[in-house]
Design a protein around this motif. Structure first.
Motif, PDB file in Angstrom:
ATOM      1  N   ILE A 174      22.231  31.462  72.841  1.00 53.43           N
ATOM      2  CA  ILE A 174      22.210  31.912  74.293  1.00 53.43           C
ATOM      3  C   ILE A 174      23.879  32.190  74.505  1.00 53.43           C
ATOM      4  O   ILE A 174      24.198  33.242  75.171  1.00 53.43           O
ATOM      5  CB  ILE A 174      21.755  30.932  75.166  1.00 53.43           C
ATOM      6  CG1 ILE A 174      20.253  30.719  75.210  1.00 53.43           C
ATOM      7  CG2 ILE A 174      22.379  31.056  76.604  1.00 53.43           C
ATOM      8  CD1 ILE A 174      19.644  29.506  75.775  1.00 53.43           C
ATOM      9  N   LEU A 175      24.752  31.430  73.982  1.00 49.47           N
ATOM     10  CA  LEU A 175      26.126  31.748  74.130  1.00 49.47           C
ATOM     11  C   LEU A 175      26.525  32.751  73.298  1.00 49.47           C
ATOM     12  O   LEU A 175      27.370  33.579  73.841  1.00 49.47           O
ATOM     13  CB  LEU A 175      26.763  30.261  73.551  1.00 49.47           C
ATOM     14  CG  LEU A 175      26.505  29.012  74.461  1.00 49.47           C
ATOM     15  CD1 LEU A 175      27.277  27.759  73.778  1.00 49.47           C
ATOM     16  CD2 LEU A 175      27.041  29.189  75.720  1.00 49.47           C
ATOM     17  N   LEU A 176      25.807  32.824  72.250  1.00 49.94           N
ATOM     18  CA  LEU A 176      26.191  34.168  71.368  1.00 49.94           C
ATOM     19  C   LEU A 176      25.923  35.441  72.110  1.00 49.94           C
ATOM     20  O   LEU A 176      26.832  36.335  72.135  1.00 49.94           O
ATOM     21  CB  LEU A 176      25.654  34.197  69.990  1.00 49.94           C
ATOM     22  CG  LEU A 176      26.223  33.178  69.130  1.00 49.94           C
ATOM     23  CD1 LEU A 176      25.559  33.241  67.805  1.00 49.94           C
ATOM     24  CD2 LEU A 176      27.652  33.662  68.561  1.00 49.94           C
ATOM     25  N   GLU A 177      24.755  35.620  72.679  1.00 48.93           N
ATOM     26  CA  GLU A 177      24.502  36.824  73.485  1.00 48.93           C
ATOM     27  C   GLU A 177      25.415  36.984  74.671  1.00 48.93           C
ATOM     28  O   GLU A 177      25.522  38.105  75.084  1.00 48.93           O
ATOM     29  CB  GLU A 177      22.944  36.670  73.835  1.00 48.93           C
ATOM     30  CG  GLU A 177      22.489  37.954  74.332  1.00 48.93           C
ATOM     31  CD  GLU A 177      22.710  38.229  76.035  1.00 48.93           C
ATOM     32  OE1 GLU A 177      22.807  39.378  76.290  1.00 48.93           O
ATOM     33  OE2 GLU A 177      22.800  37.066  76.652  1.00 48.93           O
ATOM     34  N   SER A 178      26.019  35.992  75.387  1.00 45.12           N
ATOM     35  CA  SER A 178      26.389  35.959  76.411  1.00 45.12           C
ATOM     36  C   SER A 178      27.934  36.335  76.115  1.00 45.12           C
ATOM     37  O   SER A 178      28.491  37.151  76.523  1.00 45.12           O
ATOM     38  CB  SER A 178      26.554  34.626  77.045  1.00 45.12           C
ATOM     39  OG  SER A 178      25.295  33.965  77.445  1.00 45.12           O
ATOM     40  N   PRO A 191      18.600  42.884  82.170  1.00 46.59           N
ATOM     41  CA  PRO A 191      19.489  42.074  83.385  1.00 46.59           C
ATOM     42  C   PRO A 191      19.746  40.653  82.876  1.00 46.59           C
ATOM     43  O   PRO A 191      19.322  39.718  83.129  1.00 46.59           O
ATOM     44  CB  PRO A 191      18.323  42.015  84.521  1.00 46.59           C
ATOM     45  CG  PRO A 191      16.997  42.012  83.608  1.00 46.59           C
ATOM     46  CD  PRO A 191      17.399  42.756  82.526  1.00 46.59           C
ATOM     47  N   SER A 192      20.442  40.761  81.581  1.00 45.34           N
ATOM     48  CA  SER A 192      20.927  39.165  81.185  1.00 45.34           C
ATOM     49  C   SER A 192      21.918  38.578  81.807  1.00 45.34           C
ATOM     50  O   SER A 192      22.980  39.142  82.435  1.00 45.34           O
ATOM     51  CB  SER A 192      21.130  39.401  79.696  1.00 45.34           C
ATOM     52  OG  SER A 192      22.666  39.872  79.546  1.00 45.34           O
ATOM     53  N   TRP A 193      22.445  37.333  81.828  1.00 45.09           N
ATOM     54  CA  TRP A 193      23.346  36.623  82.428  1.00 45.09           C
ATOM     55  C   TRP A 193      24.586  37.141  81.946  1.00 45.09           C
ATOM     56  O   TRP A 193      25.764  36.951  82.435  1.00 45.09           O
ATOM     57  CB  TRP A 193      23.014  34.999  82.222  1.00 45.09           C
ATOM     58  CG  TRP A 193      21.859  34.553  83.194  1.00 45.09           C
ATOM     59  CD1 TRP A 193      21.368  35.053  84.220  1.00 45.09           C
ATOM     60  CD2 TRP A 193      21.181  33.280  83.003  1.00 45.09           C
ATOM     61  NE1 TRP A 193      20.350  34.432  84.588  1.00 45.09           N
ATOM     62  CE2 TRP A 193      20.157  33.363  83.824  1.00 45.09           C
ATOM     63  CE3 TRP A 193      21.505  32.326  82.038  1.00 45.09           C
ATOM     64  CZ2 TRP A 193      19.419  32.239  84.116  1.00 45.09           C
ATOM     65  CZ3 TRP A 193      20.662  31.288  82.170  1.00 45.09           C
ATOM     66  CH2 TRP A 193      19.507  31.076  83.177  1.00 45.09           C
ATOM     67  N   GLY A 194      24.691  37.394  80.633  1.00 48.00           N
ATOM     68  CA  GLY A 194      25.916  37.874  79.935  1.00 48.00           C
ATOM     69  C   GLY A 194      26.447  39.212  80.414  1.00 48.00           C
ATOM     70  O   GLY A 194      27.457  39.109  80.644  1.00 48.00           O
ATOM     71  N   ASN A 195      25.592  39.995  80.651  1.00 50.67           N
ATOM     72  CA  ASN A 195      25.861  41.264  81.352  1.00 50.67           C
ATOM     73  C   ASN A 195      26.281  41.237  82.635  1.00 50.67           C
ATOM     74  O   ASN A 195      27.388  41.948  83.063  1.00 50.67           O
ATOM     75  CB  ASN A 195      24.741  42.134  81.014  1.00 50.67           C
ATOM     76  CG  ASN A 195      24.330  42.775  79.888  1.00 50.67           C
ATOM     77  OD1 ASN A 195      25.306  42.873  78.949  1.00 50.67           O
ATOM     78  ND2 ASN A 195      23.061  43.292  79.652  1.00 50.67           N
ATOM     79  N   SER A 240      31.269  36.423  88.106  1.00 50.20           N
ATOM     80  CA  SER A 240      31.246  35.898  86.778  1.00 50.20           C
ATOM     81  C   SER A 240      30.743  34.387  86.709  1.00 50.20           C
ATOM     82  O   SER A 240      29.827  33.783  85.816  1.00 50.20           O
ATOM     83  CB  SER A 240      32.599  36.085  85.915  1.00 50.20           C
ATOM     84  OG  SER A 240      32.675  37.390  85.715  1.00 50.20           O
ATOM     85  N   ALA A 241      31.255  33.686  87.693  1.00 51.66           N
ATOM     86  CA  ALA A 241      30.942  32.090  87.881  1.00 51.66           C
ATOM     87  C   ALA A 241      29.519  31.787  87.972  1.00 51.66           C
ATOM     88  O   ALA A 241      29.011  30.780  87.489  1.00 51.66           O
ATOM     89  CB  ALA A 241      31.849  31.621  89.051  1.00 51.66           C
ATOM     90  N   ILE A 242      28.794  32.533  88.970  1.00 50.46           N
ATOM     91  CA  ILE A 242      27.497  32.115  89.243  1.00 50.46           C
ATOM     92  C   ILE A 242      26.567  32.301  87.845  1.00 50.46           C
ATOM     93  O   ILE A 242      25.742  31.183  87.581  1.00 50.46           O
ATOM     94  CB  ILE A 242      26.925  33.018  90.232  1.00 50.46           C
ATOM     95  CG1 ILE A 242      27.489  32.544  91.541  1.00 50.46           C
ATOM     96  CG2 ILE A 242      25.231  32.724  90.391  1.00 50.46           C
ATOM     97  CD1 ILE A 242      27.061  33.600  92.741  1.00 50.46           C
ATOM     98  N   PRO A 243      26.548  33.441  87.003  1.00 54.18           N
ATOM     99  CA  PRO A 243      25.713  33.261  85.923  1.00 54.18           C
ATOM    100  C   PRO A 243      26.290  32.506  84.900  1.00 54.18           C
ATOM    101  O   PRO A 243      25.805  31.848  84.137  1.00 54.18           O
ATOM    102  CB  PRO A 243      25.970  34.836  85.425  1.00 54.18           C
ATOM    103  CG  PRO A 243      27.012  35.314  86.200  1.00 54.18           C
ATOM    104  CD  PRO A 243      27.110  34.771  87.341  1.00 54.18           C
ATOM    105  N   GLY A 244      27.805  32.314  84.864  1.00 53.28           N
ATOM    106  CA  GLY A 244      28.361  31.192  83.922  1.00 53.28           C
ATOM    107  C   GLY A 244      27.735  29.846  84.246  1.00 53.28           C
ATOM    108  O   GLY A 244      27.371  29.198  83.243  1.00 53.28           O
ATOM    109  N   VAL A 245      27.460  29.546  85.370  1.00 54.65           N
ATOM    110  CA  VAL A 245      26.860  28.069  85.799  1.00 54.65           C
ATOM    111  C   VAL A 245      25.377  28.066  85.233  1.00 54.65           C
ATOM    112  O   VAL A 245      25.081  27.199  84.794  1.00 54.65           O
ATOM    113  CB  VAL A 245      26.985  27.835  87.175  1.00 54.65           C
ATOM    114  CG1 VAL A 245      26.260  26.585  87.648  1.00 54.65           C
ATOM    115  CG2 VAL A 245      28.476  27.606  87.624  1.00 54.65           C
ATOM    116  N   ALA A 246      24.634  29.221  85.273  1.00 52.26           N
ATOM    117  CA  ALA A 246      23.177  29.374  85.078  1.00 52.26           C
ATOM    118  C   ALA A 246      23.242  29.140  83.513  1.00 52.26           C
ATOM    119  O   ALA A 246      22.315  28.225  83.038  1.00 52.26           O
ATOM    120  CB  ALA A 246      22.730  30.729  85.179  1.00 52.26           C
TER     121      ALA A 246
END
Length: 277
Positions: free
Chosen positions: A207-211, A224-228, A244-250
């Motif tokens: 998950i972190l690598l894709e982000s 629609p990925s959180w990383g995008n 950026s913060a909201i998907p980062g928290v997710a």
């Protein structure tokens, strides 16, 4: 069941499992909560959270509903993490099992191959794969799985080295069983507990690598990925940091949930703890 009781006796594991269920529920209810394409323009760009009832989490730089992307992105994130983990664990278990069971030249060749993959950092090797084969979502998943298998191969090999000389393996050989049935029917089920626990680590890393790829605009922009979403907020990070913060928290919550579940599985499956009341 004793394993389940040990798992539920760990507060961290229960919290992690509850958080993971929240993410799964978001993914399952995405079409109901936010029907339509989450990448469609929904309103005026860069509306702050809680300033417009239509967009409780605000909008991004392109006017897309962040809440819709978060819900639909949960599905993408879980799919990426699960599929990449399945690929990595399949390769790792196969390589580790063959190396640990046969030993000798087979072990030497397979472990040198494993070391070759570990020479470069995972993310750097991942960048090479993406540069060569493209950045569509299927390629990203396959690339993450391919760069993530060496550690699981070493873990599986270590388990097989300790199990291959046990009495039940010797009995299977005396009965005339071939190597593959011995590997996959007799030894592998006994070697799986620590490997299953490690799968949670692989999923979190996937998950972190894709982000990270998406943050660098190297992942598939059509999903629609959180990383995008984090990547789109990079240009306005100083002023509209919430994009950026909201998907980062997710992502943080999901990785934490997977890690806590892995810790709970380790406590439940660790042979040294099985005698605990």
């Amino acid at each position: 069941m004793k394993v389940l009781r040990l798992f539920l006796s760990s507060p961290a594991a229960v919290i992690g499992f509850a958080l993971f269920l929240v993410v799964v529920a978001m993914a399952a209810s995405a079409d109901l909560a936010y029907p339509g394409d989450p990448l469609d323009l929904a309103g005026r760009p860069l509306q702050w959270p809680f300033t417009n009832p239509r967009f409780p989490l605000g909008t991004d730089v392109q006017g897309r509903d962040i809440a819709a992307v978060i819900f639909h992105g949960a599905r993408v994130t879980l799919a990426i993490g699960g599929a990449a983990t399945a690929i990595a664990m399949t390769i790792g278990i196969a390589v580790g099992a063959l190396a640990g069971y046969h030993g000798g030249l087979v072990d030497e060749i397979l472990m040198r191959l494993t070391e070759a993959f570990q020479t470069l950092p995972n993310f750097l090797l991942l960048l090479v794969f993406i540069a060569v084969f493209g950045s569509d979502i299927a390629t990203v998943i396959l690339a993450i799985g391919v760069v993530s298998w060496p550690a699981s191969a070493r873990l599986t090999r270590a388990e097989f080295l300790t199990l291959r000389s046990r009495e039940f393996v010797q009995a299977a050989r005396v009965l005339g069983m071939r190597d593959l049935p011995i590997i996959f029917r007799e030894i592998l089920p006994n070697a799986l507990p620590p490997v299953i626990v490690y799968a949670s680590v692989v999923m979190a890393v996937a998950i972190l690598l894709e982000s990270a790829l998406a943050f660098l605009n190297l992942s598939d922009p059509n999903v629609p990925s959180w990383g995008n979403l984090i990547g789109t907020g990079r240009a306005v990070l100083r002023t509209q940091w919430y994009v950026s913060a909201i998907p980062g928290v997710a992502i943080l919550i999901t990785v934490l949930a997977v890690s806590l579940v892995g810790q709970g599985l380790n406590d439940a499956l660790n042979p040294r703890l099985k005698g605990r009341p």
